[in-house]
Structure formats: structure tokens, C-alpha cells
Design a protein around this motif. Structure first.
Motif, mmCIF file in Angstrom:
data_model
loop_
_atom_site.group_PDB
_atom_site.id
_atom_site.type_symbol
_atom_site.label_atom_id
_atom_site.label_comp_id
_atom_site.label_asym_id
_atom_site.label_seq_id
_atom_site.Cartn_x
_atom_site.Cartn_y
_atom_site.Cartn_z
ATOM 1 N N LEU A 68 0.864 -1.177 0.000
ATOM 2 C CA LEU A 68 0.000 0.000 0.000
ATOM 3 C C LEU A 68 0.904 1.231 0.000
ATOM 4 N N ILE A 69 0.723 2.077 -0.993
ATOM 5 C CA ILE A 69 1.507 3.305 -1.094
ATOM 6 C C ILE A 69 0.565 4.489 -0.928
ATOM 7 N N VAL A 70 0.921 5.370 -0.012
ATOM 8 C CA VAL A 70 0.160 6.588 0.237
ATOM 9 C C VAL A 70 0.931 7.737 -0.408
ATOM 10 N N VAL A 71 0.220 8.528 -1.225
ATOM 11 C CA VAL A 71 0.861 9.630 -1.949
ATOM 12 C C VAL A 71 0.163 10.952 -1.643
ATOM 13 N N LYS A 72 0.852 12.027 -1.943
ATOM 14 C CA LYS A 72 0.297 13.370 -1.743
ATOM 15 C C LYS A 72 -0.790 13.694 -2.761
ATOM 16 N N ASP A 73 -0.622 13.187 -3.989
ATOM 17 C CA ASP A 73 -1.524 13.548 -5.081
ATOM 18 C C ASP A 73 -1.722 12.342 -5.994
ATOM 19 N N ILE A 74 -2.892 11.739 -5.966
ATOM 20 C CA ILE A 74 -3.161 10.542 -6.761
ATOM 21 C C ILE A 74 -3.087 10.832 -8.261
#
Length: 177
Positions: free
Chosen positions: A56-62
Motif C-alpha cells: 500500500l503506497i500513500v501519496v500526496k496527489d493521486i
């Protein structure tokens, strides 16, 4: 020959495989990366799992993930877009018949992030439920060996029940009585 559902006993090597892949993916996602997590059954010690590493990768801007499709392809990943979950970008590594890694990318604060991590953490802390889940997965893998979609669908009621328990457990941890 299509994909087959095969679950195996937990393998501690999965954690090392996650760490190796996470380092590669961190370099790809670095400009927008918030966090990276190992989740899914391979992240829960002691339970049977399909030997596919879920990340699972969490990003600032999908929306910026679209620019990472080519770098992900260079790492062996195929972009599958949202694949049924709004606000997610999904990547798969491996052949059509044999997946090795699944990467789920979400923008920070997407509700699926907490759901996935709560599920993982709850089962890590509640071995009795983890054992029941493991046994269910083993049974369903035998029943739906040639039908991965039916295998997944057949787990949904159990997963919803654990999701509820996990959410309440997490709330109790954050807001002790």
C-alpha cells in the motif's frame, strides 16, 4: 491456463521480499510518497496466504501517479488503473497466471488506507480471528481453486465482519475508556 488459487503457510521470507520491493518503489514514488506499507495476508504472521506481496503506497496527489506508469513498467509492473476502487491506482507485477506483487496507491486520507491497515493490525493482535481467517482461506482455495473471483467473493462476509471489529478495536486504542 488461468490463474489458480493457491494458499501456502506463512513464509517469513515475505517480509524480506516486501522490504526489497519497498526500497525499489520508494525510489519511484519519492517525489509524492507519504508512506509505504506491507498489508494483506502475507503481512500477518502465522496465517496461510497466496504468496503475493500486497503493498500500500500513500501519496500526496493521486493524479500524479499517471506520470509514474512508465517508471513502474520499468520495475515490471502493469498499470490497471482504479480497477473498481475509486481513488486508487492499482499495479500488478508478474504474469497473467502468476502475480508476485500487488501495489495499491491511494492519496493520503483515503478511507481504504485505514481499512487495510486496521484489518492487518487487528489480525496481528487477535490470533484467534487470524486462525479462523487462515482456515477459511485454505478451505476456499480448495473449493475455488480455478476461480480466483469466487475465492475473493466468498471471503467478503468474513472480511466485512473483521473490518467492523478492526475499526472498533482501533477506535478503542485511540480513545481509551
Amino acid at each position: 491456463m488461468g490463474r489458480k488459487v493457491i494458499v501456502t503457510p506463512h513464509d517469513p521470507v515475505w517480509t524480506e521480499q516486501y522490504k526489497t520491493e519497498a526500497a525499489r518503489l520508494t525510489s519511484v514514488f519519492q517525489p509524492i510518497l507519504v508512506a509505504i506499507h506491507h498489508f494483506g495476508s502475507t503481512a500477518i504472521p502465522g496465517i496461510n496466504a497466496k504468496p503475493v506481496i500486497d503493498i500500500l503506497i500513500v501519496v500526496k496527489d493521486i493524479t500524479a501517479v499517471i506520470h509514474l506508469i512508465d517508471p513502474m513498467a520499468q520495475q515490471g509492473y502493469l498499470s490497471k488503473g482504479e480497477k473498481g476502487i475509486s481513488g486508487r491506482h492499482y499495479f500488478r507485477k508478474g504474469s497473467d497466471a502468476h502475480h508476485t506483487h500487488h501495489v495499491h496507491v491511494y492519496e493520503e486520507n483515503h478511507p481504504e488506507i485505514a481499512r487495510h491497515l486496521n484489518f492487518r493490525d487487528y489480525l496481528r493482535h487477535h490470533p484467534e480471528d487470524a486462525i479462523v481467517y487462515s482456515q477459511l482461506k485454505e478451505h476456499l482455495a480448495q473449493t475455488h481453486y480455478s476461480d480466483p473471483a469466487a475465492y475473493t467473493d466468498s471471503k467478503s462476509t468474513f472480511i466485512r465482519n473483521i473490518d467492523l471489529k478492526a475499526r472498533l478495536w482501533r477506535q478503542a486504542q485511540v480513545e481509551p475508556s
